[in-house]
Design an enzyme around this catalytic site. Structure first.
Site, short mmCIF file in Angstrom:
data_model
loop_
_atom_site.label_atom_id
_atom_site.label_comp_id
_atom_site.label_asym_id
_atom_site.label_seq_id
_atom_site.Cartn_x
_atom_site.Cartn_y
_atom_site.Cartn_z
N PRO A 140 54.98 -35.26 2.60
CA PRO A 140 54.99 -34.83 1.20
C PRO A 140 56.32 -35.22 0.55
O PRO A 140 57.37 -34.67 0.87
CB PRO A 140 54.83 -33.31 1.28
CG PRO A 140 55.16 -32.94 2.67
CD PRO A 140 55.08 -34.15 3.55
N ASP A 186 61.45 -35.66 2.59
CA ASP A 186 60.28 -34.97 3.14
C ASP A 186 60.39 -33.50 2.76
O ASP A 186 61.25 -32.78 3.29
CB ASP A 186 60.29 -35.17 4.68
CG ASP A 186 59.06 -34.57 5.35
OD1 ASP A 186 58.42 -33.69 4.75
OD2 ASP A 186 58.77 -35.00 6.48
N HIS A 187 59.51 -33.06 1.90
CA HIS A 187 59.62 -31.70 1.37
C HIS A 187 59.30 -30.63 2.42
O HIS A 187 59.55 -29.45 2.22
CB HIS A 187 58.68 -31.55 0.16
CG HIS A 187 59.16 -30.55 -0.85
ND1 HIS A 187 60.19 -29.68 -0.61
CD2 HIS A 187 58.73 -30.28 -2.11
CE1 HIS A 187 60.38 -28.93 -1.67
NE2 HIS A 187 59.51 -29.26 -2.60
N ARG A 188 58.76 -31.03 3.56
CA ARG A 188 58.54 -30.04 4.63
C ARG A 188 59.86 -29.62 5.24
O ARG A 188 59.99 -28.55 5.81
CB ARG A 188 57.66 -30.65 5.75
CG ARG A 188 56.24 -30.94 5.32
CD ARG A 188 55.52 -31.70 6.40
NE ARG A 188 56.17 -32.98 6.70
CZ ARG A 188 55.75 -33.84 7.62
NH1 ARG A 188 54.68 -33.56 8.34
NH2 ARG A 188 56.36 -34.97 7.84
#
Ligand code: CAO
Length: 438
Positions: A234, A410-412
């Site tokens: 994401p 990476d938004h995680r």
């Protein structure tokens, strides 16, 4: 001497008038006990009828589409010793042999939750499809495949309606299902697993003149990685700017001072230095998710990947231990790896172990872009062309050299706030090179 027996539909429970959907034997076939004779399919389940005897088929008494019930004649069979000893049935039937059904008399199929033991109700009672895109139920039913292959396709979520059979008379065999699933999984364009419609095959020549150019090996490999990263990570891209007016003056001065040594320090070397400081300040950017996705691996080394544009496509060699190298060393190494990349001399080792990547399009142009994270890294810094801009400072506009930064992450792993902190830090360091010493 021939001993011909009638083989009847066994006890199939409460089912009456069940349709024959497949006949697996022909006159002259020699079969063993439990070999499937025919497949029947009711509204609720499909089942194979195994042979209760070994012998040679004399006559097949049913046709596809017939409706049969318990006691109806299926085939006549010579069960004499000579017939039993004859060579085995056709190779194809053996190769495709579905799961064996027990020799006992057939029983009615039961609901999927409690599968009937005999004869193996090969297709569970229409379990919900597990395919990413819905199965065409009507097409699936009509497809020419044995119950064992139907069951196999159901388990894998493969739509039989989309599979061409390579078996006898176009029958779909297990290998066809496996090949289909493999194709879907490996097709970069198909969108397999995402529930999106596959890309249609279009003959572009119908619209005008065309030329077909095969992709290079690098194009194909890069394409696979980029596609994987694009759909599994994401992404968020944080845009920022850095005032590099002083940095540029310093860079020119350095190049002047080292011109005899052939040194050529570009903005990129400064960016690597700035990234080293930023990674030390924000170690979460120097991490990777482990394979389970449950743990973050924090790295104590700093290796930076640099995207290099080559005639064969994009490659990302890695400069190792950037935290232990001087600006000039980094600049020299950049020249060396980009040359190696363009000469096609990079080894897989040269391209492995990166912690974060830089994609610099500054030498070409553009104002901003959204680079794709080079997973398992968690961030990538995109750099566009620096331009002179009027910057409002101390009550007046001043011409300053401004470098656009585009950080995808990476938004995680990284929150938006940290994304903004990271680029703000980078901007500060690049605007005041003294901070690189801190
Ligand atoms: N702003 C303004 N000028 C810039 C600049 C920037 N951000 N970045 C580089 N320049 C200048 C350089 O200073 C150099 O000018 P001089 O010749 O006057 O010194 C000129 O542009 C050319 O630089 P360069 O591209 O040869 O060198 P580099 O160190 O900046 O970059 C490399 C090296 C290998 C990264 C680059 O050649 C390259 O391949 N870039 C493309 C990367 C790419 O394709 N990314 C996309 C990946 S995603 O699809």
């Amino acid at each position: 001497m021939a001993n011909v027996k009638d083989i009847l539909v066994p006890d199939i429970g409460d089912f009456e008038g069940v349709e024959v959907i497949e006949i697996m034997v022909s006159p002259g076939d020699t079969i063993s006990v439990e070999d499937p004779l025919v497949s029947l399919e009711s509204d609720k389940a499909a089942m194979e009828i195994p042979s209760p005897q070994a012998g040679t088929i004399k006559e097949v008494k049913v046709s596809i589409g017939d409706k049969v019930s318990q006691g109806d004649l299926l085939v006549t069979m010579d069960v004499s010793a000579a017939a039993v000893e004859a060579p085995p049935a056709a190779e194809e039937a053996t190769a495709q042999q579905p799961e064996k059904a027990p020799a006992e008399p057939a029983k009615a199929p039961e609901p999927a939750a409690t599968p009937a033991p005999t004869p193996a109700p090969v297709t569970a009672q229409r379990p919900p499809p597990v395919a990413p895109s819905p199965i065409d139920e009507a097409g699936f039913r009509k497809a020419h495949a044995s119950p064992a292959v139907r069951k196999f396709a159901r388990e894998l979520g493969a739509d039989l309606a989309q599979i061409s059979g390579t078996g006898n008379k176009g029958r779909i065999i297990k290998e066809d299902v496996t090949a289909f699933v493999k194709r879907v999984m490996t097709s970069a364009a198909a969108g397999g697993g995402l529930g999106v419609a596959p890309m249609p095959e279009i003959d572009f020549s119908q619209f005008g003149e065309i030329e077909t150019q095969p992709l290079t090996k690098i194009n194909k490999l890069t394409g696979q990685f980029l596609h994987r990263n694009w759909v599994t990570v994401p992404h968020v891209t944080q845009f920022d700017e850095a005032d590099i007016t002083e940095l540029e003056a310093f860079r020119k001065q350095l190049n002047e001072e080292h011109k005899d040594e052939g040194a050529r320090v570009t903005v990129l070397a400064f960016l690597m230095k700035a990234l080293v400081s930023a990674l030390k300040e924000y170690p979460r950017f120097n991490s990777s998710l482990d394979a389970t996705g449950e743990n973050l691996i924090l790295k104590k080394y700093i290796h930076i990947g640099v995207a290099v544009d080559t005639p064969d496509g994009l490659v990302v060699p890695v400069v190792r231990d950037c935290d232990r190298k001087s600006l000039i060393e980094l600049a020299n190494e950049l020249i060396a790896i980009s040359g190696k990349a363009r000469d096609r001399k990079l080894s897989p080792v040269d391209m492995s172990g990166g912690c974060i990547s830089i994609s610099s399009l500054g030498g070409i142009g553009g104002t901003a872009f959204t680079p794709i994270v080079n997973a398992p890294e968690v961030a990538i810094l995109g750099v566009s062309r620096a331009r002179m801009k009027p910057v409002y400072k101390d009550g007046e506009f001043e011409p300053r050299l401004v470098l656009p930064l585009s950080l995808s992450y990476d938004h995680r792993v990284i929150d938006g706030a940290d994304g903004a902190r990271f680029t703000t830090f980078l901007s500060k360091v690049l605007s005041d090179t003294r901070r690189l010493l801190l």
